[in-house]
Design a protein around this motif. Structure first.
Motif, PDB file in Angstrom:
ATOM      1  N   ARG A  88      20.212  71.680  49.613  1.00 12.56           N
ATOM      2  CA  ARG A  88      20.291  71.985  51.041  1.00 12.56           C
ATOM      3  C   ARG A  88      19.759  70.815  51.875  1.00 12.56           C
ATOM      4  O   ARG A  88      20.336  70.475  52.910  1.00 12.56           O
ATOM      5  CB  ARG A  88      19.530  73.263  51.348  1.00 12.56           C
ATOM      6  CG  ARG A  88      20.233  74.491  50.744  1.00 12.56           C
ATOM      7  CD  ARG A  88      19.496  75.753  50.987  1.00 12.56           C
ATOM      8  NE  ARG A  88      19.741  76.160  52.372  1.00 12.56           N
ATOM      9  CZ  ARG A  88      19.315  77.307  52.867  1.00 12.56           C
ATOM     10  NH1 ARG A  88      18.643  78.150  52.130  1.00 12.56           N
ATOM     11  NH2 ARG A  88      19.571  77.607  54.120  1.00 12.56           N
ATOM     12  N   LEU A  89      18.679  70.205  51.425  1.00 13.28           N
ATOM     13  CA  LEU A  89      18.133  69.044  52.133  1.00 13.28           C
ATOM     14  C   LEU A  89      19.113  67.876  52.075  1.00 13.28           C
ATOM     15  O   LEU A  89      19.370  67.217  53.093  1.00 13.28           O
ATOM     16  CB  LEU A  89      16.784  68.642  51.536  1.00 13.28           C
ATOM     17  CG  LEU A  89      15.628  69.614  51.765  1.00 13.28           C
ATOM     18  CD1 LEU A  89      14.413  69.205  50.925  1.00 13.28           C
ATOM     19  CD2 LEU A  89      15.260  69.696  53.243  1.00 13.28           C
ATOM     20  N   ASP A  90      19.685  67.626  50.892  1.00 15.27           N
ATOM     21  CA  ASP A  90      20.651  66.534  50.737  1.00 15.27           C
ATOM     22  C   ASP A  90      21.896  66.737  51.585  1.00 15.27           C
ATOM     23  O   ASP A  90      22.500  65.778  52.062  1.00 15.27           O
ATOM     24  CB  ASP A  90      21.053  66.370  49.270  1.00 15.27           C
ATOM     25  CG  ASP A  90      19.954  65.762  48.421  1.00 15.27           C
ATOM     26  OD1 ASP A  90      18.947  65.275  48.980  1.00 15.27           O
ATOM     27  OD2 ASP A  90      20.100  65.793  47.175  1.00 15.27           O
ATOM     28  N   ASP A 129      20.592  72.858  58.225  1.00 16.13           N
ATOM     29  CA  ASP A 129      19.554  73.165  59.201  1.00 16.13           C
ATOM     30  C   ASP A 129      18.960  74.526  58.853  1.00 16.13           C
ATOM     31  O   ASP A 129      19.625  75.549  58.980  1.00 16.13           O
ATOM     32  CB  ASP A 129      20.157  73.176  60.601  1.00 16.13           C
ATOM     33  CG  ASP A 129      19.108  73.345  61.677  1.00 16.13           C
ATOM     34  OD1 ASP A 129      17.941  72.979  61.433  1.00 16.13           O
ATOM     35  OD2 ASP A 129      19.461  73.835  62.760  1.00 16.13           O
ATOM     36  N   PHE A 130      17.736  74.524  58.368  1.00 13.35           N
ATOM     37  CA  PHE A 130      17.051  75.772  58.053  1.00 13.35           C
ATOM     38  C   PHE A 130      15.565  75.594  58.323  1.00 13.35           C
ATOM     39  O   PHE A 130      15.058  74.481  58.327  1.00 13.35           O
ATOM     40  CB  PHE A 130      17.309  76.226  56.602  1.00 13.35           C
ATOM     41  CG  PHE A 130      16.811  75.287  55.539  1.00 13.35           C
ATOM     42  CD1 PHE A 130      15.627  75.539  54.869  1.00 13.35           C
ATOM     43  CD2 PHE A 130      17.530  74.147  55.186  1.00 13.35           C
ATOM     44  CE1 PHE A 130      15.161  74.684  53.873  1.00 13.35           C
ATOM     45  CE2 PHE A 130      17.079  73.289  54.188  1.00 13.35           C
ATOM     46  CZ  PHE A 130      15.897  73.560  53.533  1.00 13.35           C
ATOM     47  N   ILE A 155      13.818  81.731  56.535  1.00 16.13           N
ATOM     48  CA  ILE A 155      12.666  80.841  56.476  1.00 16.13           C
ATOM     49  C   ILE A 155      12.364  80.562  55.015  1.00 16.13           C
ATOM     50  O   ILE A 155      12.135  81.491  54.241  1.00 16.13           O
ATOM     51  CB  ILE A 155      11.420  81.473  57.135  1.00 16.13           C
ATOM     52  CG1 ILE A 155      11.706  81.840  58.594  1.00 16.13           C
ATOM     53  CG2 ILE A 155      10.223  80.540  57.031  1.00 16.13           C
ATOM     54  CD1 ILE A 155      10.597  82.649  59.255  1.00 16.13           C
ATOM     55  N   VAL A 156      12.385  79.301  54.627  1.00 18.03           N
ATOM     56  CA  VAL A 156      12.036  78.897  53.268  1.00 18.03           C
ATOM     57  C   VAL A 156      10.599  78.377  53.317  1.00 18.03           C
ATOM     58  O   VAL A 156      10.273  77.521  54.133  1.00 18.03           O
ATOM     59  CB  VAL A 156      12.993  77.818  52.721  1.00 18.03           C
ATOM     60  CG1 VAL A 156      12.542  77.349  51.348  1.00 18.03           C
ATOM     61  CG2 VAL A 156      14.427  78.347  52.673  1.00 18.03           C
TER      62      VAL A 156
END
Length: 100
Positions: A12-14, A18-19, A60-61
């Motif tokens: 998800r970061l790569d 947007d989270f 929310i992670v």
């Protein structure tokens, strides 16, 4: 309680998703090593509830060093009405152990 793997977070970061990503470790831990999450130490979460209110319906992670503090934050936020709070399994230790 809902969990997410370190691989899923890395993907998800790569992908630039947007989270809301929160690191509940202490400031000094965050300063030593972080993966781009917003730092809100566990003890400060109750004091930041009004700041986080707009995220009640958002995903929310949460992560910490190994997962214990993140589980506590997850439980607390759920009790406060936050619907989708997800713990990154194994925390930053697992993230780094995976080679990220």
């Amino acid at each position: 309680m809902e969990n997410i793997t370190v691989q899923e977070v890395k993907d998800r970061l790569d992908n630039g998703e947007d989270f809301c990503f929160i690191d509940v470790r202490e400031v000094w831990e965050y300063e030593e090593d972080n993966i781009g999450a917003q730092n809100i130490p566990l003890a400060e979460i109750p004091h930041k509830i009004s700041d986080l209110a707009e995220l009640k319906e958002a995903e929310i992670v949460i992560h910490c060093k190994s997962g214990k503090r993140a589980s506590q934050a997850q439980m607390y936020l759920r009790q406060q009405g936050f619907g989708k709070v997800i713990n990154m399994t194994g925390g930053i230790d697992a993230y780094r152990a995976a080679g990220f």
